[in-house]
Design a protein around this motif. Structure first.
Motif, short mmCIF file in Angstrom:
data_model
loop_
_atom_site.label_atom_id
_atom_site.label_comp_id
_atom_site.label_asym_id
_atom_site.label_seq_id
_atom_site.Cartn_x
_atom_site.Cartn_y
_atom_site.Cartn_z
N ASN A 48 -7.07 4.68 -8.37
CA ASN A 48 -6.25 3.52 -8.71
C ASN A 48 -6.94 2.23 -8.24
O ASN A 48 -7.11 2.02 -7.03
CB ASN A 48 -4.88 3.65 -8.06
CG ASN A 48 -3.91 2.58 -8.52
OD1 ASN A 48 -4.31 1.57 -9.09
ND2 ASN A 48 -2.63 2.79 -8.26
N PRO A 49 -7.33 1.34 -9.16
CA PRO A 49 -7.97 0.07 -8.75
C PRO A 49 -7.10 -0.76 -7.81
O PRO A 49 -7.61 -1.49 -6.96
CB PRO A 49 -8.19 -0.66 -10.08
CG PRO A 49 -8.21 0.41 -11.12
CD PRO A 49 -7.26 1.47 -10.62
N GLU A 50 -5.76 -0.64 -7.96
CA GLU A 50 -4.87 -1.39 -7.08
C GLU A 50 -5.06 -0.98 -5.62
O GLU A 50 -4.96 -1.81 -4.71
CB GLU A 50 -3.41 -1.16 -7.47
CG GLU A 50 -2.96 -1.83 -8.74
CD GLU A 50 -1.50 -1.54 -9.01
OE1 GLU A 50 -0.66 -2.28 -8.46
OE2 GLU A 50 -1.20 -0.58 -9.73
N PHE A 51 -5.33 0.31 -5.42
CA PHE A 51 -5.54 0.83 -4.07
C PHE A 51 -6.74 0.15 -3.42
O PHE A 51 -6.68 -0.31 -2.27
CB PHE A 51 -5.74 2.35 -4.11
CG PHE A 51 -6.08 2.97 -2.79
CD1 PHE A 51 -5.08 3.28 -1.88
CD2 PHE A 51 -7.39 3.25 -2.45
CE1 PHE A 51 -5.39 3.86 -0.65
CE2 PHE A 51 -7.71 3.83 -1.24
CZ PHE A 51 -6.70 4.14 -0.33
N TYR A 52 -7.84 0.04 -4.15
CA TYR A 52 -9.06 -0.55 -3.59
C TYR A 52 -8.94 -2.06 -3.44
O TYR A 52 -9.49 -2.64 -2.50
CB TYR A 52 -10.26 -0.16 -4.47
CG TYR A 52 -10.54 1.32 -4.40
CD1 TYR A 52 -11.16 1.89 -3.29
CD2 TYR A 52 -10.14 2.18 -5.43
CE1 TYR A 52 -11.39 3.26 -3.21
CE2 TYR A 52 -10.37 3.55 -5.36
CZ TYR A 52 -10.99 4.07 -4.24
OH TYR A 52 -11.22 5.43 -4.16
N ASP A 53 -8.20 -2.69 -4.34
CA ASP A 53 -7.96 -4.13 -4.20
C ASP A 53 -7.17 -4.42 -2.93
O ASP A 53 -7.48 -5.36 -2.19
CB ASP A 53 -7.21 -4.67 -5.42
CG ASP A 53 -8.08 -4.75 -6.66
OD1 ASP A 53 -9.32 -4.67 -6.53
OD2 ASP A 53 -7.52 -4.87 -7.77
N GLU A 54 -6.15 -3.61 -2.69
CA GLU A 54 -5.33 -3.80 -1.50
C GLU A 54 -6.12 -3.45 -0.23
O GLU A 54 -5.98 -4.10 0.80
CB GLU A 54 -4.06 -2.95 -1.58
CG GLU A 54 -3.10 -3.08 -0.41
CD GLU A 54 -2.47 -4.46 -0.27
OE1 GLU A 54 -1.66 -4.64 0.67
OE2 GLU A 54 -2.78 -5.38 -1.07
N MET A 82 0.83 -1.20 0.00
CA MET A 82 0.00 0.00 0.00
C MET A 82 0.87 1.25 0.00
O MET A 82 0.53 2.26 -0.65
CB MET A 82 -0.92 0.00 1.21
CG MET A 82 -1.89 1.18 1.22
SD MET A 82 -3.03 1.19 -0.18
CE MET A 82 -4.39 0.20 0.47
N LYS A 83 1.99 1.21 0.69
CA LYS A 83 2.90 2.36 0.69
C LYS A 83 3.37 2.69 -0.72
O LYS A 83 3.41 3.86 -1.12
CB LYS A 83 4.11 2.08 1.58
CG LYS A 83 3.80 2.11 3.07
CD LYS A 83 5.08 1.87 3.87
CE LYS A 83 4.79 1.91 5.36
NZ LYS A 83 6.00 1.68 6.17
N THR A 84 3.72 1.67 -1.49
CA THR A 84 4.20 1.93 -2.85
C THR A 84 3.07 2.45 -3.75
O THR A 84 3.31 3.29 -4.62
CB THR A 84 4.78 0.64 -3.47
OG1 THR A 84 3.75 -0.35 -3.59
CG2 THR A 84 5.90 0.09 -2.60
N ILE A 85 1.85 1.98 -3.52
CA ILE A 85 0.71 2.47 -4.31
C ILE A 85 0.48 3.95 -4.02
O ILE A 85 0.30 4.77 -4.93
CB ILE A 85 -0.55 1.66 -3.98
CG1 ILE A 85 -0.41 0.22 -4.44
CG2 ILE A 85 -1.79 2.30 -4.64
CD1 ILE A 85 -1.54 -0.69 -4.00
N ILE A 86 0.52 4.32 -2.73
CA ILE A 86 0.29 5.71 -2.35
C ILE A 86 1.42 6.60 -2.85
O ILE A 86 1.20 7.73 -3.29
CB ILE A 86 0.14 5.82 -0.82
CG1 ILE A 86 -1.11 5.06 -0.36
CG2 ILE A 86 0.05 7.28 -0.38
CD1 ILE A 86 -1.23 4.96 1.15
#
Length: 232
Positions: free
Chosen positions: A173-179, A161-165
């Motif tokens: 970002n869909p990755e954010f919600y998946d995580e 999550m840190k890398t996504i943010i």
């Protein structure tokens, strides 16, 4: 009460593997559904009728012992690699039916809930599956012990999550919600405040394809074989 499940999924096991001759069981602690009306005990044990509640009812229940205006709510916060904090407040449970039980029977719980008896559920997994068959538009179920915390706010230290943010624009970002879904993992559905810890609550939750606004009464006599009646 002994129940056996044979594991025969050949997608995972070779038919010639000697493990196919084994059986695995889980020893389950019984849970108790307290009832404050003898009629409801009779309805279940005579006809298999069972009332299921919902989170919306918990929120609006006037009795604090049985209700909680924050049911299904939680807030999770993260820090990125720079130390910046991002918090997400969320609510779930709008498509759920719920049966609240306790893992402990004592005089205080019986008194607080004005209970006249209980449904003792010996195997809540098999019980939950039978109930699921009786609920229209139900596609999934989950059960578990409630977690008692001093706050509905919690921290996640997910490195992913840190890398996504850090990459920015996480809100789109869909990755954010998946995580986020992976991290929370229905945590909020079993989250209760510390003051309720003595209730030792265990929940069975069934997910519907539709929004759930009201309690329902189902008819499921098949669930009776996993239960025992207790009159106080």
């Amino acid at each position: 009460m002994r129940e056996f499940i044979n594991y025969t999924d050949n997608h995972y096991l070779n038919a010639d593997d000697p493990i196919n001759d084994f059986a695995w069981r889980e020893r389950k602690q019984p849970v108790y559904r307290l009832l404050d009306n003898k009629k409801w005990l009779d309805d279940f044990f005579e006809r298999g009728e069972l009332a299921l509640s919902c989170f919306l009812k918990f929120i609006h229940y006037p009795d604090e012992i049985r209700g909680d205006k924050e049911e299904g709510d939680a807030m999770v916060w993260f820090e990125n690699t720079k130390g910046d904090t991002i918090a997400v407040k969320y609510q779930t449970g709008e498509n759920c039916y719920v049966l609240c039980t306790t893992m402990t029977l004592n005089d205080k719980i019986i008194s607080d809930f004005n209970a006249v008896g209980a449904i003792k559920i010996h195997n809540y997994t098999f019980f939950g599956l039978e109930v699921m068959r009786a609920i229209k538009n139900c596609y999934q179920g989950i059960s578990g012990r409630c977690n008692y915390k001093s706050s509905r706010v919690f921290n996640s230290s997910s490195e992913y999550m840190k890398t996504i943010i850090d990459r920015g624009d996480h809100a789109n970002n869909p990755e954010f919600y998946d995580e986020l879904l992976r991290i929370t993992s229905e945590y909020e559905l079993f989250l209760k405040l510390k003051k309720y810890e003595y209730q030792d609550e265990f929940r069975l939750i069934w997910f519907s394809n539709l929004k759930v606004n009201e309690s329902i009464i189902i008819k499921c006599p098949e669930a009776l074989r996993h239960c025992e009646r207790i009159d106080f």
